[in-house]
Design an enzyme around this catalytic site. Structure first.
Site, PDB file in Angstrom:
ATOM      1  N   GLU A 120       0.822  -1.213   0.000  1.00 17.92           N
ATOM      2  CA  GLU A 120       0.000   0.000   0.000  1.00 17.92           C
ATOM      3  C   GLU A 120       0.858   1.265   0.000  1.00 17.92           C
ATOM      4  OE1 GLU A 120      -3.104  -0.145  -0.600  1.00 17.92           O
ATOM      5  OE2 GLU A 120      -3.145  -2.336  -0.437  1.00 17.92           O
ATOM      6  N   ASP A 188       3.536  -4.813  -6.045  1.00 17.06           N
ATOM      7  CA  ASP A 188       4.071  -6.083  -5.550  1.00 17.06           C
ATOM      8  C   ASP A 188       5.597  -6.063  -5.555  1.00 17.06           C
ATOM      9  OD1 ASP A 188       1.642  -7.249  -5.029  1.00 17.06           O
ATOM     10  OD2 ASP A 188       1.568  -8.424  -6.877  1.00 17.06           O
TER      11      ASP A 188
END
Length: 469
Positions: A120, A188
């Site tokens: 995030e 990611d």
């Protein structure tokens, strides 16, 4: 934006270009921060936010540890908790990162939780939301407005917001879907690098993904985020492959994570009073825990919840004897002392701890509260004002400040503090009403009158800006 956003997996994500903040012209950082502040105020007014100083301090320190190893950080970060058993985390404008309590309930260790936060954080540092809007620059202004409105709704009321997004033309195009997939792959990849640089286990992400995929593979009612954003096996495999590129190292779990998890299980989850106590009794009986201290702490909280304060205090005192500066234990000991109206003992305990941790949210909030309950609100006021200066987004010290001013008889400042609390929840009409009360009570204080007038103008302007979103 969300933990399980669609992300098709190909070959090594390390080959992906770091797009960074290139070509973001639609939104300046100033505008992003303005939107982020407005959205955060709406969340406070409509979502089940947790104002728990112990959990907030733990999450903030963990988040900041990760941010310290991120690149491209252009805004301060603000981490907050929502009381929701759903497994989810999200990021939006202005460095805001929201975490559901369900994430703690389903993570086995701190590295798993940190892997989600790293993902995030990357959404923020890479300005993914702004870049999504940049991709829509050729769309009509109405479409952009619809997208922004849908984002706001998604944050405040997820079910309504997802439906709004589904009908927004900008998000219905294949190009937009592909762009979002690219963001997820980038998050990611960079998120894992942040995870490793911060000293966590790179396998945290794959372990957490695998656990969730296994648990919900055959269920008829998986979490909402798995319904809207599938977690394919290929993404898990890529996370494993990426983690394998880093040297193997043993990363011990953190006691504070397990204490935070226990606190959420007892106080902020769907566990009943009896089930919470049974959970930790079972862990202790079977030695099925990561840390015995966390199991004992959970039992102490469950006993306190069951109004068995004496039994709870026996456990807390033993834990404090081994670890006298642990904030989780100190907070609960303070609760126990205040419940017995032993205010001065609580004040003495917290005053000693404050010498070691002068900026601790846990210590300062508890100390201010103990002072107010002991009729010493005048001593609490400067303490709370310092906290508000350091963290202007926290409603709790403002609420206590209002109580403190009420106790001292300063009605004008009592209303002023209430106004600031309401404004943080986007209730600008209520805030202006409180300021009008404060104004009428400040007739003999020209400086205070000028301050109130200026704040009224600011709140009126903020209300207009919010209405334009």
């Amino acid at each position: 934006m969300a933990l399980f956003s669609i992300a098709p997996i190909g070959f090594a994500n390390n080959d992906l270009p770091d797009l960074g903040t290139a070509a973001v012209n639609t939104f300046s950082l100033e505008k992003e921060n303005s939107y982020g502040d407005a959205y955060m105020r709406v969340i406070r007014s409509s979502a089940p936010m947790l104002n728990d100083p112990v959990l907030n301090q733990y999450l903030t320190e963990l988040g900041n540890r990760l941010v310290a190893h991120a690149t491209g950080v252009k805004t301060p970060f603000y981490f907050f908790l929502l009381r929701n058993d759903e497994i989810n985390a999200f990021a939006f404008f202005g460095g805001h990162v929201g975490v559901h309590t369900g994430l703690f309930l389903n993570a086995d260790n701190e590295s798993q939780l940190a892997s989600v936060l790293g993902h995030e954080i990357t959404h923020v540092t890479q300005r993914h939301l702004a870049r999504s809007l940049e991709a829509q620059q050729k769309s009509s202004p109405a479409t952009i407005a619809g997208l922004l409105g849908a984002i706001l709704l998604t944050i405040a009321v997820p079910q309504v917001g997802m439906a709004a997004m589904a009908t927004t033309q900008a998000l219905a195009t294949q190009a937009q879907i592909n762009y979002t997939r690219l963001h997820e792959k980038e998050a990611d990849r960079i998120g894992m690098q942040i995870l490793v640089d911060a000293g966590f286990d790179p396998n945290g992400a794959a372990d957490f993904f695998s656990k969730l995929a296994t648990r919900y593979r055959f269920t008829t009612k998986p979490p909402q985020m798995l319904l809207t954003h599938p977690l394919p096996e290929s993404r898990i495999a890529e996370a494993r492959n990426r983690a394998a590129q880093y040297p193997h190292r043993y990363v011990a779990d953190n006691l504070d994570f397990q204490l935070a998890k226990a606190r959420i299980q007892v106080r902020f989850s769907s566990y009943s009073e009896e089930a919470a106590l049974a959970l930790f009794n079972d862990q202790i009986r079977k030695n099925s825990y990561q840390f015995e201290e966390a199991a004992l702490y959970g039992k102490a909280l469950a006993l306190l919840r069951a109004e068995k304060a004496k039994e709870s205090e026996v456990i807390i005192d033993k834990l404090l004897a081994k670890d006298p500066n642990n904030l989780f234990y100190i907070d609960t000991k303070t609760d126990l002392l205040l419940e017995r109206h032993e205010h001065q003992q609580a004040i003495d305990l917290l005053t000693r701890e404050r010498k070691l941790k002068p900026t601790s949210q846990v210590i300062n909030i508890n100390l201010a509260n103990a002072l107010i309950e002991n009729g010493k609100a005048k001593q609490a006021i400067p303490l709370l004002e310092d906290m508000i200066f350091l963290d202007k987004q926290n409603q709790l010290p403002l609420q206590l400040l209002s109580d403190a001013y009420k106790q001292t008889g300063n009605r004008a400042m009592e209303h002023f503090a209430k106004a600031e609390t309401m404004a943080l929840a986007a209730d600008y009409d209520g805030a202006i009403d409180q300021l009008n009360f404060a104004y009428r009570l400040s007739e003999k204080n020209p400086l205070q009158l000028a301050k109130i007038e200026a704040r009224i103008r600011q709140f009126k302007q903020s209300k207009k800006q919010l209405e334009l979103l």
